[in-house]
Design an enzyme around this catalytic site. Sequence first.
Site, mmCIF file in Angstrom:
data_model
loop_
_atom_site.group_PDB
_atom_site.id
_atom_site.type_symbol
_atom_site.label_atom_id
_atom_site.label_comp_id
_atom_site.label_asym_id
_atom_site.label_seq_id
_atom_site.Cartn_x
_atom_site.Cartn_y
_atom_site.Cartn_z
ATOM 1 N N ARG A 50 0.843 -1.189 0.000
ATOM 2 C CA ARG A 50 0.000 0.000 0.000
ATOM 3 C C ARG A 50 0.887 1.251 0.000
ATOM 4 N NH1 ARG A 50 -3.617 -1.782 5.037
ATOM 5 N NH2 ARG A 50 -1.521 -2.391 5.716
ATOM 6 N N ASP A 52 2.485 4.921 -0.383
ATOM 7 C CA ASP A 52 2.016 6.251 -0.009
ATOM 8 C C ASP A 52 1.876 7.177 -1.210
ATOM 9 O OD1 ASP A 52 1.671 5.984 2.730
ATOM 10 O OD2 ASP A 52 3.717 6.591 3.223
ATOM 11 N N TYR A 110 12.897 -2.409 -2.463
ATOM 12 C CA TYR A 110 12.587 -1.004 -2.692
ATOM 13 C C TYR A 110 13.846 -0.277 -3.148
ATOM 14 C CZ TYR A 110 8.108 -1.514 -0.245
ATOM 15 O OH TYR A 110 6.854 -1.899 0.126
ATOM 16 N N ARG A 197 11.965 4.848 3.835
ATOM 17 C CA ARG A 197 12.164 6.307 3.794
ATOM 18 C C ARG A 197 12.956 6.794 5.010
ATOM 19 N NH1 ARG A 197 6.271 8.521 2.818
ATOM 20 N NH2 ARG A 197 7.342 10.497 3.221
#
Length: 267
Positions: A50, A52, A110, A197
């Site tokens: 999910r 952002d 990622y 992040r």
Amino acid sequence: MKRILLTVEYDGTAYAGWQRQINGLAVQQVLEEALSSACGHPVTVTGASRTDAGVHALDQKVHFDTGSTIPPDKYPFVLNTMLPPDIRVLEGREVPADFHARFLTAGKTYTYRIWNARHASALRRNTHWHVPVPLNEAPVRQALLTLTGKHDFAAFQAAGGTAKTTIRTLRSADLEVKGNEWILTVSGDAFLYNMVRIIAGTVVEIGLGKFGPDAFTKAFETLDRLALGMTAPAHGLELTQVRYPEKAFTDPSSVRWHEEETNGSTD
């Protein structure tokens, strides 16, 4: 009814994230509307991650159920004529009825991109975090060596995360520097809310000398979010790969379901 698995690529710039919401246009909503039109009945999709608002995806996986006669491998051709150019379906395949795009994942990769130059890049403004001050590469590489393995990543979770456990295993954390471009690639079994992040934000602050190369080690010891740097901007992040065990495609019931509970995004 068939269960179909799609591979979806998208530029998240114009969207309020992957997940449907009442106060913004989400990638999920756009995809569901196209699928509902193509299949001739309401379709709800379930995504592996999910993401952002502003986060991109190269390999988002989604599943849905349909009675449509569209051959699974033809969904990219059908949907890409209906979708906006910043969302593309790359692959479609039929999977067992108990396959689950989110809960059966074996790991994800990622990528976070940084543009380290005095002036911002016009062409990279939506895909790279612009850092105008020179970064020191050596302490960052030293710090990344301490990041891999099985740890309690409690300090790497943004406020609001509701994971049942903060124990995670990172397989790799690699940095590639090509001129002004820094490319951070992180692979693991699962991720906490904003975990990548936070890693990227800390990498930059280590490169700036605000944290030492032992920053990640201290965070594992203290489990304190304040031991790490800022949460990097969303637009530098990309969901690069979602992995499944091979048995997920033949005998999903034999695969341990893996639930990452968050109140929003795992990114």
